[in-house]
Design a protein around this motif. Structure first.
Motif, short mmCIF file in Angstrom:
data_model
loop_
_atom_site.label_atom_id
_atom_site.label_comp_id
_atom_site.label_asym_id
_atom_site.label_seq_id
_atom_site.Cartn_x
_atom_site.Cartn_y
_atom_site.Cartn_z
N PRO A 42 -26.38 -56.52 18.15
CA PRO A 42 -27.68 -57.10 18.51
C PRO A 42 -27.75 -57.54 19.98
CG PRO A 42 -26.53 -58.49 16.89
CD PRO A 42 -25.76 -57.22 17.00
N GLN A 43 -26.63 -57.95 20.54
CA GLN A 43 -26.64 -58.33 21.97
C GLN A 43 -26.94 -57.11 22.83
OE1 GLN A 43 -22.70 -60.11 22.38
NE2 GLN A 43 -23.57 -62.18 22.41
N ARG A 44 -26.33 -55.98 22.48
CA ARG A 44 -26.61 -54.74 23.23
C ARG A 44 -28.06 -54.35 23.09
NH1 ARG A 44 -21.61 -50.67 23.04
NH2 ARG A 44 -20.07 -52.23 23.56
N GLY A 63 -24.30 -66.37 22.78
CA GLY A 63 -24.31 -65.41 23.88
C GLY A 63 -25.69 -65.14 24.47
N LYS A 64 -26.63 -66.05 24.26
CA LYS A 64 -27.99 -65.84 24.80
C LYS A 64 -27.97 -65.72 26.32
CE LYS A 64 -29.60 -69.62 22.95
NZ LYS A 64 -28.40 -70.02 22.21
N THR A 65 -27.30 -66.66 26.96
CA THR A 65 -27.26 -66.66 28.42
C THR A 65 -26.50 -65.43 28.92
OG1 THR A 65 -27.39 -69.06 28.40
CG2 THR A 65 -26.63 -68.04 30.43
N ARG A 66 -25.44 -65.06 28.20
CA ARG A 66 -24.69 -63.88 28.59
C ARG A 66 -25.58 -62.63 28.49
NH1 ARG A 66 -18.92 -61.27 26.55
NH2 ARG A 66 -18.00 -62.85 27.86
N ASP A 296 -33.44 -75.29 17.70
CA ASP A 296 -32.61 -76.43 17.34
C ASP A 296 -32.08 -77.18 18.55
OD1 ASP A 296 -32.92 -76.02 14.63
OD2 ASP A 296 -31.17 -74.70 14.49
N GLN A 297 -32.22 -76.61 19.73
CA GLN A 297 -31.73 -77.29 20.92
C GLN A 297 -32.85 -77.83 21.80
OE1 GLN A 297 -28.17 -75.64 22.97
NE2 GLN A 297 -28.44 -73.91 21.59
N SER A 298 -34.03 -77.97 21.24
CA SER A 298 -35.15 -78.49 22.02
C SER A 298 -35.00 -80.00 22.15
CB SER A 298 -36.44 -78.14 21.30
OG SER A 298 -37.48 -78.89 21.82
N TYR A 329 -19.54 -67.29 19.69
CA TYR A 329 -18.27 -66.94 20.34
C TYR A 329 -17.65 -68.14 21.02
CZ TYR A 329 -19.57 -62.09 19.63
OH TYR A 329 -19.91 -60.89 19.07
N ARG A 330 -18.25 -69.28 20.87
CA ARG A 330 -17.78 -70.43 21.62
C ARG A 330 -16.82 -71.29 20.83
NH1 ARG A 330 -22.60 -73.44 23.49
NH2 ARG A 330 -22.57 -71.99 25.25
N SER A 331 -17.19 -71.58 19.59
CA SER A 331 -16.50 -72.67 18.88
C SER A 331 -15.72 -72.19 17.67
CB SER A 331 -17.53 -73.69 18.40
OG SER A 331 -18.43 -74.01 19.43
N LEU A 629 -23.72 -75.99 28.71
CA LEU A 629 -22.33 -75.98 29.16
C LEU A 629 -21.37 -75.85 27.98
CD1 LEU A 629 -22.47 -79.00 31.66
CD2 LEU A 629 -22.93 -76.59 32.11
N GLU A 630 -20.10 -75.62 28.27
CA GLU A 630 -19.10 -75.63 27.20
C GLU A 630 -17.77 -76.16 27.73
OE1 GLU A 630 -19.30 -71.49 25.98
OE2 GLU A 630 -17.77 -70.90 27.41
N PHE A 631 -17.01 -76.82 26.85
CA PHE A 631 -15.72 -77.40 27.22
C PHE A 631 -14.75 -77.20 26.05
CE2 PHE A 631 -18.97 -79.76 29.43
CZ PHE A 631 -18.46 -79.94 30.72
N THR A 668 -22.03 -78.61 19.59
CA THR A 668 -21.82 -77.19 19.89
C THR A 668 -21.36 -76.92 21.33
OG1 THR A 668 -24.18 -76.98 20.35
CG2 THR A 668 -23.43 -76.33 18.16
N ARG A 669 -21.14 -77.98 22.13
CA ARG A 669 -20.55 -77.76 23.45
C ARG A 669 -19.04 -77.54 23.33
NH1 ARG A 669 -24.16 -75.63 25.27
NH2 ARG A 669 -24.97 -75.88 23.18
N ALA A 670 -18.45 -77.97 22.19
CA ALA A 670 -16.99 -77.96 22.04
C ALA A 670 -16.49 -76.58 21.65
CB ALA A 670 -16.59 -78.99 20.99
N1 LIG Z 1 -19.90 -60.60 22.49
C1 LIG Z 1 -19.15 -61.57 23.00
N2 LIG Z 1 -17.81 -61.46 23.00
C2 LIG Z 1 -17.02 -62.45 23.51
N3 LIG Z 1 -17.48 -63.59 24.04
C3 LIG Z 1 -18.81 -63.77 24.08
C4 LIG Z 1 -19.71 -62.77 23.57
N4 LIG Z 1 -20.98 -63.24 23.75
C5 LIG Z 1 -20.85 -64.45 24.34
N5 LIG Z 1 -19.57 -64.77 24.54
C6 LIG Z 1 -19.04 -66.03 25.11
O1 LIG Z 1 -19.46 -67.08 24.25
C7 LIG Z 1 -19.74 -68.26 24.98
C8 LIG Z 1 -21.18 -68.70 24.72
O2 LIG Z 1 -22.08 -67.79 25.34
P1 LIG Z 1 -23.44 -68.27 26.01
O3 LIG Z 1 -23.18 -69.46 26.84
O4 LIG Z 1 -24.08 -67.09 26.60
O5 LIG Z 1 -24.19 -68.71 24.68
P2 LIG Z 1 -25.64 -69.35 24.55
O6 LIG Z 1 -26.24 -68.73 23.33
O7 LIG Z 1 -26.36 -69.22 25.82
O8 LIG Z 1 -25.28 -70.87 24.25
P3 LIG Z 1 -26.22 -72.16 24.41
O9 LIG Z 1 -27.17 -72.09 23.27
O10 LIG Z 1 -25.29 -73.30 24.28
O11 LIG Z 1 -26.91 -72.05 25.73
C9 LIG Z 1 -19.50 -67.94 26.42
O12 LIG Z 1 -18.19 -68.37 26.75
C10 LIG Z 1 -19.62 -66.44 26.45
O13 LIG Z 1 -18.92 -65.88 27.53
#
Ligand SMILES: Nc1ncnc2c1ncn2[C@@H]1O[C@H](COP(=O)(O)OP(=O)(O)OP(=O)(O)O)[C@@H](O)[C@H]1O
Ligand SMILES: [Mg+2]
Length: 815
Positions: A42-44, A63-66, A296-298, A329-331, A629-631, A668-670
């Protein structure tokens, strides 16, 4: 290349989508495979989507921002979009700089001319070019307008109160500014507001709004909300301008769409909605629009953000396509399950299935502290342990809290224990007095009509131009209908002006004119600033002072000069210059570019890039600042009803749901580890308050939390031992929410009768404070009489009228 202004001595952090595994460009440009590498199906699909408006809705960390970043690279590289035809909107300047950098890594330098910016920065660019076309009854703005920030707005509002003879105790600048801001976010100009006024109060507010706008116009200044509203007006009212930008921007992408307000939505709509014909009757395809967000993040409803923008996207843009992302992919799964469980308590949301294959990971660690110091000590010791034994760096850790004021205790304890840290968004560099003074000098040089800046520095440092002299000059300005600056230049005509004051004013005018000639000659920002600080005697006056704080002030000014120097050295840094010119390197950034950059710096911009080998420092920040952000490790602190959720939200369902979304953002930052903590006793207004545990704690699955310490042994009134899995009432169930949060520890030890009639913490109030009352709702303190036990406040509750209340008993709380 980063366009953000570096700030002194700030920490490292791990940013979202900052993974080092991003593909790098080779000289031949990226291949399709490289552009789609590390993306799921779906990301592609979202990256390669063509045509209809696209909404990507998905939970945190999916991965929205990605995806948004990769799509930009894809547009340029595969679909051959001209970088200048791309407009990408992010929530902070910091996020914009990162996104630009990432795209540049993928497709090379030509990415530089795209517009990746916040709504505000994009609007400034448009307005600098076009604002002169907006007509306000024959008068208008010049393209060198100033941008007023919160402090400038307050000063201006105080002048407005004087103009209209309003009692400042009843009409508080802050409350009026908030009202005005709401009008602007709804795109209502003073005329609309006047028409819509339904009662005396609203009529007065509308009059305030009218005068406030007039004064802004006189000062050739815009506030932040104007930036958006005027741009929308421009596009709505001037079809030629609209066509220019509609033809220019073929791709519009918006991150964090859930936090757009109505005016921002209207802006997007002007640019991207289907508009079958242009001025010449030719059909222009609307720009391709992609928005990404998570309802959910509004968390900015208080600033007018409208969650409906995301919910109604498909209605607003017929034929829209939606893509759902479900893998996080974060937590770790533990962290995600906790987040899903909390947010699941909000009503009327679309349920999401967010999952992770990162494994369960560590359990959440909980800690119930005796008080806030104990909480800070726990956090600090735990960070020590993680960095000693767990191989983590301090930079991997973030501590979140609900309100800025909570940072103080962490700071004190961290300093004592030697834990390196940085507060993001506390007292901001650009809010320090000396920095503001220096910037006021610069702004006044660029735009002498800017009265607020001019008056601020007229007698700073002291040069013998007192209030009486100012009044004489003002009288001349009023009489001859000229600006304050013009009146200063003609001060010899001012009736009643003392000779000594006249000499002082003439000296000042000569100095300003000399400095202005530097600016007109296109001198660099840092050189102008240094000259200003020397010529005005500002630095000399600090150096002569005995006050040790003034030494720090001199250092801060040196820092500001360094910031200006760095800005001037970077030819990419001028945000207002035409991108094409900047790309060609033909326009060097000038003083006004520098001021613009500074005006647009937001809280989160204060996180600098860390030196490579640095282990960095722990980041302290509010939950609002943490968005995006993420930590690896997150401490979520102050989980008490009345703190988080905030007291204001306790009796109010929509506000409570917004707090819950904030909790969802926090959790969800963690990435790997989450800590949650609360204090049994916390000082509020100087007195210890006993807050029950946060209701959000009850909403976490019990089996995921490992309680290091519970409250069981401490007080029978506290929350029952959560480790045992009991979620029974806290024993205060007969009281109202407000009653619960107002319980002092003394009251808690008292008998049942006392419990029915709580002895309240007496809030310390001042006229103008906003308060909330259990029955009357929100109000503004108008007057105070009596002291201590006998203090009586007159409070204006709007439609409920003005009440006189004995504070000792009244269920009022300061907001
Ligand atoms: N397909 C993927 N494979 C591996 N890592 C991924 C993939 N998509 C995203 N990531 C990684 O997952 C983490 C979260 O991605 P991103 O920040 O783009 O999410 P987001 O949906 O924008 O989050 P938020 O809602 O918190 O803004 C990042 O570290 C990103 O690099
Ligand atoms: Mg994001």
């Amino acid at each position: 290349m980063s366009t953000s202004i570096p700030l002194p001595g700030l920490p490292a952090y791990d940013h979202a989508d900052g993974t080092p595994d991003e593909p790098r460009t080779s000289r031949r440009g990226p291949t399709r495979e490289e552009l789609l590498e590390g993306l799921n199906e779906p990301q592609r699909a979202a990256v390669v989507h063509e045509g209809a408006p696209l909404l990507v809705v998905a939970g945190a960390g999916s991965g929205k921002t990605r995806v948004l970043t990769r799509r930009i690279a894809w547009l340029i590289s595969e679909r051959k979009a001209h970088p200048g035809s791309i407009l990408a909107i992010t929530f902070t300047n910091k996020a914009a700089a990162e996104m630009k950098e990432r795209v540049e890594e993928l497709v090379g330098k030509r990415a530089r001319i795209m517009w990746v910016s916040t709504f505000h920065s994009a609007c400034v660019r448009i307005l600098r070019k076009e604002i002169t076309a907006l007509d306000f009854d024959g008068t208008g703005f010049k393209s060198n307008f100033s941008i007023y920030d919160a402090a400038d707005q307050k000063r201006l509002m105080t002048l407005v109160c004087n103009d209209l003879d309003l009692d400042p105790r009843r009409y508080q600048p802050g409350a009026m500014l908030h009202w005005v801001s709401n009008q602007k976010n709804e795109l209502k100009d003073p005329e609309d507001a006047t028409k819509d006024a339904r009662n005396n109060l609203e009529e007065t507010y509308a009059a305030v709004y009218t005068t406030y706008q007039r004064r802004l116009r006189e000062a050739n200044a815009l506030d932040f909300d104007d930036l958006i509203m005027f741009t929308v007006h421009l596009l709505q009212q001037l079809p030629e301008v609209r066509e220019t930008y509609r033809r220019r921007f073929r791709h519009v992408l918006v991150d964090e769409y859930q936090d757009t307000n109505h005016a921002q939505y209207a802006l997007i709509h002007q640019l991207c909605a289907d508009n079958p014909e242009d001025l010449d009757g030719e059909r222009v395809e609307p720009a391709e629009l992609m928005v990404v967000g998570d309802a959910d993040q509004s968390i900015y409803a208080f600033r007018g953000a409208n969650i409906r923008n995301i919910l109604d996207f498909e209605q607003d843009f017929p034929n829209a396509t939606s893509i759902l992302l479900e893998q996080n992919y974060r937590s770790t799964q533990t962290i995600l399950t906790a987040a899903n469980s909390v947010i699941g308590h909000n009503k009327g949301r679309k349920p999401k299935r967010l999952w992770s294959d990162a494994g369960d990971g560590a359990r959440i660690v909980g800690y119930v502290a005796d008080d806030e110091r104990d909480e800070a000590r726990f956090v600090s010791e735990e960070i020590d342990r993680l960095t000693d034994e767990g191989g983590l760096r301090p930079a991997d850790v973030a501590v979140f809290y609900r309100t800025n004021a909570q940072s103080r205790v962490f700071e004190e304890v961290f300093i004592r224990l030697g834990m390196p840290y940085k507060v993001v968004g506390g007292v901001r560099f650009y809010e320090r007095r000396e920095v503001r003074d220096a910037l006021a000098y610069l702004r006044m040089l660029v735009n002498p009509a800017d009265q607020v800046s001019l008056r601020r520095i007229l007698n700073t440092p002291k040069r013998g131009i007192g209030d009486r002299a100012v009044a004489c000059v003002q009288a001349l300005a009023d009489r001859d209908r000229i600006t304050f600056w013009e009146a200063l230049r003609r001060a010899q005509d001012a009736p009643g002006l003392a000779t000594r004051s006249l000499t002082a004013i003439q000296g000042f005018v000569a100095m300003v004119e000399e400095l202005q000639s530097m600016v007109d000659a296109g001198e660099r920002a840092d050189v102008v600033l240094e000259t200003v600080l020397a010529r005005s005697g500002y630095v000399a006056s600090l150096e002569e002072s005995d006050d040790p704080q003034d030494e720090t002030r001199v250092e801060n000014l040196a820092e500001l000069v360094a910031v200006a120097r760095e800005f001037s050295d970077d030819p990419q840094a001028g945000p207002s210059a035409d991108p094409a010119d900047v790309d060609a390197g033909t326009v060097a950034p000038g003083l006004s570019d520098f001021l613009e950059r500074v005006a647009l710096v937001a809280d989160t911009d204060q996180i600098p890039d860390a030196p490579e080998d640095d282990t960095g420092v722990v980041t302290l920040m509010t939950l609002h600042t943490a968005k995006g952000l993420e930590f690896p490790v997150v401490f979520l602190t102050g989980l008490e009803d009345g703190v988080f959720p905030h007291a204001r939200a306790l009796g109010d369902q929509p506000e409570l749901e917004e707090e819950r979304r904030l909790a969802y953002v926090g959790v969800t930052r963690a990435r790997e580890r989450l800590y949650i903590s609360r204090a049994v006793v916390r000082s509020a207004w100087g007195a210890p308050a006993h807050n029950p545990g946060s209701r959000f704690l009850d909403e976490l699955p019990v089996d995921l939390v490992d309680w290091r310490r519970t409250e069981a042994a401490q007080t029978r009134w506290g929350r029952p031992d959560l480790a045992s899995g009991s979620a029974a009432s806290s024993g205060l169930g007969t009281l109202t929410d407000a009653g619960r949060r107002n319980f002092s520890s003394a009251a808690l030890r008292a008998d049942a009768a006392a419990r029915a009639k709580p002895a309240r913490e007496m809030p310390s109030l001042e006229p103008g404070d906003r308060v909330v009352h259990d029955s009357f709702g929100m109000g503004t303190v108008v007057a105070l009489e009596g002291v201590a036990e006998k203090a009586v406040a007159s409070i204006d509750f709007g439609s409920e009228g003005v009440k006189r209340l004995l504070l000792r008993y009244a269920p009022v709380e300061k907001l």
